[in-house]
Design a protein around this motif. Structure first.
Motif, mmCIF file in Angstrom:
data_model
loop_
_atom_site.group_PDB
_atom_site.id
_atom_site.type_symbol
_atom_site.label_atom_id
_atom_site.label_comp_id
_atom_site.label_asym_id
_atom_site.label_seq_id
_atom_site.Cartn_x
_atom_site.Cartn_y
_atom_site.Cartn_z
ATOM 1 N N LEU A 152 -15.102 -13.109 15.740
ATOM 2 C CA LEU A 152 -15.569 -11.603 14.811
ATOM 3 C C LEU A 152 -14.840 -10.919 15.877
ATOM 4 N N ILE A 153 -15.069 -11.197 17.276
ATOM 5 C CA ILE A 153 -14.626 -10.563 18.451
ATOM 6 C C ILE A 153 -12.983 -11.342 18.822
ATOM 7 N N ALA A 154 -12.354 -12.110 18.427
ATOM 8 C CA ALA A 154 -11.253 -12.183 18.553
ATOM 9 C C ALA A 154 -9.843 -11.346 17.811
ATOM 10 N N PRO A 155 -9.317 -10.914 19.223
ATOM 11 C CA PRO A 155 -7.542 -9.955 18.215
ATOM 12 C C PRO A 155 -6.717 -10.889 18.301
ATOM 13 N N GLY A 156 -6.096 -10.557 16.976
ATOM 14 C CA GLY A 156 -4.920 -11.142 15.813
ATOM 15 C C GLY A 156 -5.551 -11.883 15.310
ATOM 16 N N TYR A 157 -6.842 -12.328 15.438
ATOM 17 C CA TYR A 157 -7.212 -13.579 14.058
ATOM 18 C C TYR A 157 -7.442 -12.892 12.749
ATOM 19 N N GLY A 158 -6.813 -11.941 13.141
ATOM 20 C CA GLY A 158 -5.926 -11.303 10.323
ATOM 21 C C GLY A 158 -4.208 -10.864 11.164
ATOM 22 N N ASN A 159 -3.865 -12.101 12.187
ATOM 23 C CA ASN A 159 -2.630 -11.602 12.589
ATOM 24 C C ASN A 159 -1.679 -12.280 11.073
ATOM 25 N N VAL A 160 -0.924 -12.064 10.037
ATOM 26 C CA VAL A 160 -0.795 -12.864 9.299
ATOM 27 C C VAL A 160 0.976 -13.514 9.922
ATOM 28 N N ALA A 161 1.426 -13.417 10.275
ATOM 29 C CA ALA A 161 2.670 -14.544 11.451
ATOM 30 C C ALA A 161 1.760 -15.452 12.236
ATOM 31 N N GLY A 162 0.819 -15.153 12.364
ATOM 32 C CA GLY A 162 -0.105 -16.292 13.070
ATOM 33 C C GLY A 162 -0.653 -17.645 12.361
ATOM 34 N N VAL A 163 -0.760 -17.577 11.019
ATOM 35 C CA VAL A 163 -1.486 -17.856 10.292
ATOM 36 C C VAL A 163 -1.324 -19.416 9.566
ATOM 37 N N ALA A 164 0.079 -19.432 9.808
ATOM 38 C CA ALA A 164 1.441 -20.775 9.649
ATOM 39 C C ALA A 164 0.837 -21.806 10.808
ATOM 40 N N THR A 165 0.282 -20.637 11.796
ATOM 41 C CA THR A 165 0.741 -21.764 13.078
ATOM 42 C C THR A 165 -0.806 -22.013 13.533
ATOM 43 N N GLY A 166 -2.087 -21.647 12.704
ATOM 44 C CA GLY A 166 -2.865 -21.488 12.875
ATOM 45 C C GLY A 166 -3.429 -21.173 13.730
ATOM 46 N N GLN A 167 -3.241 -19.895 14.089
ATOM 47 C CA GLN A 167 -3.701 -18.845 15.444
ATOM 48 C C GLN A 167 -4.597 -17.674 14.548
ATOM 49 N N ALA A 168 -4.564 -18.033 13.195
ATOM 50 C CA ALA A 168 -5.253 -16.807 12.447
ATOM 51 C C ALA A 168 -5.442 -17.184 11.451
ATOM 52 N N ASN A 169 -6.461 -16.610 10.929
ATOM 53 C CA ASN A 169 -7.443 -17.036 9.503
ATOM 54 C C ASN A 169 -6.806 -16.583 8.189
ATOM 55 N N PRO A 170 -6.222 -16.691 7.260
ATOM 56 C CA PRO A 170 -5.650 -16.788 6.328
ATOM 57 C C PRO A 170 -6.213 -14.972 5.262
ATOM 58 N N TYR A 171 -7.993 -15.724 5.028
ATOM 59 C CA TYR A 171 -8.417 -14.520 4.803
ATOM 60 C C TYR A 171 -8.820 -13.530 5.464
ATOM 61 N N TYR A 172 -9.042 -13.728 6.662
ATOM 62 C CA TYR A 172 -9.105 -12.545 7.556
ATOM 63 C C TYR A 172 -7.748 -11.780 6.920
#
Length: 495
Positions: A152-172
């Motif tokens: 909840l406090i992680a910057p970039g947790y909703g970055n679309v570019a990071g979804v494919a690599t597992g670094q971001a959450n697709p729902y957010y």
């Protein structure tokens, strides 16, 4: 004098009319009041439970029945404003696409029956919700499936570019305000007057549903190094939770927080018994012969002081003709006897929890070999079982999280929803309301959806009511809640 009698007659008729209406159920409801809280701007933070996740998917009908949505309808009776949700596609199927590739499956449903047994499977329809079709917020429901406390406090947790690599959450990623935003920041930016926070379940749940394949990160204060199935260090959780409450109350907002239920109360861990196997005499004898060298090796290890006689007994594998045979499991907590070429096998006990996903796996064969039967001649891997030692680790972490939640909620003057006690009650005998009974029984209990983890519509209604009770007790409001009977037990395949 006659005039006075006329007024008395009119008064008596008025009283009679009121009495008649009451007899027919026409009572005047007590006005709903907010007490000392202000519900004009309500924001909900959390994970899949807050989002309305059910049946292993996020779909629109489930989102509509999320507990924050139900609560917001009650808040509207006491000055609450509009409550917006980042709805997925209108298909009501669930699932997510990323660049046209399916990354989250569709929802589970009852597709038919074999006699009286429901056939549960994924809906055979492709999902249509594309992660890259970002929504414009802000949104009041900030529930993000899969989120742990520190996410909840992680910057970039909703970055679309990071979804494919597992670094971001697709729902957010679908509704984040920017590629670098945080869930907490997006919530605070709305300047809420009231909030709910129910987070921390995934800090132990991911470990549990994986069968304990992750790592207990107690003592590791750097969540950036955690794996997806790890248990969050209690100190990390406490620090993060304190920061979340500091942020949400910075402008004087009041709120309600929920603690973490024991995973042992949900159907995912309580549906498949540890001793589900019936055997005939010939098969039992064949299995006993197959494990005879292993049992003999245990006695050698005990005789040489490598394990205690008690451990040797605990690890001894034995079958008998009839029902109630225990499955064989791998247990990494046993003494390592690799030097004697003895694997870490034992039979399950009532203290071990077999995962719901093992229901259709136990009894299957490996490569079609009738002598290689999963759960019998082939032990269940750790990913199919939550051993008693893993259960103990989860309980220890959960108790620590809940102690922090209670202390911090009290220090901020917030209402506390005791989700742990509620789900223990649902599991231990269930809850009655009106002519209905709600329990933790899989499929039929009414509290949980078909994934065995998340509530169904009726379960979310119960949670909303209990949160409202906690709010009433803390702030002096008088919300009446909803009738859980108005919410379905399971969603049909076609909505």
């Amino acid at each position: 004098m006659i005039k006075n009698y006329k007024w008395l007659l009119l008064l008596s008729l008025t009283i009679a009319a009121c009495s008649s209406d009451d007899d027919e159920g026409g009572t005047v409801d007590e006005p709903i009041t907010a007490g000392s809280a202000d519900f004009s701007k309500y924001v909900a933070l959390g994970n899949s439970l807050t989002a309305g996740f059910s049946d292993n998917a996020l779909f629109k009908r489930g989102q509509e029945n999320a507990y924050p949505n139900i609560m917001s309808q009650q808040f509207a009776l006491a000055g609450g404003g509009t409550f917006t949700t980042p709805f997925v596609g209108d298909d009501n199927i669930g699932g997510l696409l990323l660049g046209g590739t399916q990354i989250q499956g569709p929802r589970l449903a009852i597709l038919g029956f074999s006699g009286s047994t429901p056939n549960i499977g994924s809906l055979p329809v492709a999902p249509v919700t594309e992660v890259t079709n970002q929504l414009t917020g802000p949104f009041n429901n900030m529930g993000v499936p899969g989120a742990k406390s520190f996410h909840l406090i992680a910057p970039g947790y909703g970055n679309v570019a990071g979804v494919a690599t597992g670094q971001a959450n697709p729902y957010y990623a679908r509704f984040a305000s920017s590629s670098s935003s945080t869930i907490l920041g997006d919530a605070m930016a709305q300047n809420p007057t009231f909030f709910s926070l129910w987070i921390g379940n995934n800090d132990v749940l991911a470990y549990a549903t994986s069968g304990g394949t992750g790592t207990n990160q107690v003592g590791n204060l750097n969540p950036a190094t955690y794996g997806p199935n790890d248990i969050t260090d209690p100190g990390v959780f406490a620090n993060v939770y304190s920061g979340l409450l500091d942020g949400m109350t910075a402008n004087g907002a009041k709120g309600v927080v929920g603690n973490i239920p024991y995973v042992t109360t949900i159907p995912f861990f309580r549906t498949v018994p540890y001793n589900p196997v019936p055997l005939d005499a010939a098969t039992a004898a064949q299995l006993n012969a197959g494990f005879a060298p292993y049992n003999g090796g245990l006695q050698v290890a005990a005789a040489n002081g490598l394990i205690s006689p008690e451990e040797a007994t605990r690890r001894t594998i034995s079958f008998q003709a009839g029902a109630g045979n225990k499955v064989v499991i791998v247990d990494s907590y046993l003494t390592n006897l690799a030097g004697l070429s003895l694997p870490s096998y034992r039979q399950a006990t009532a203290e071990d929890l077999i995962l719901l996903t093992a229901r259709s796996f136990i009894g299957t064969t490996v490569g079609g070999n009738p002598a290689a039967v999963n759960g019998l001649s082939v032990p269940l891997a750790d990913s199919w079982v939550l051993s008693k030692d893993e259960v103990a680790e989860i309980k220890t972490a959960t108790d620590a999280y809940n102690a922090s939640i209670a202390t911090l909620a009290d220090s901020k003057g917030l209402a506390l929803f005791d989700a742990n006690s509620l789900l223990q009650q649902v599991y231990n005998g269930g809850i009655r309301f009106g002519n209905y009974h709600m329990s933790a029984s899989f499929v039929t209990g009414g509290a949980f959806s078909l994934d065995g983890v998340h509530p169904g519509a009726r379960g979310y209604a119960l949670i909303a009511n209990k949160m409202l009770e906690a709010i009433n007790a803390k702030y002096g409001s008088n919300f009446k809640g909803v009738d859980p009977a108005d919410y379905q037990i399971q969603y049909p395949a076609q909505l």
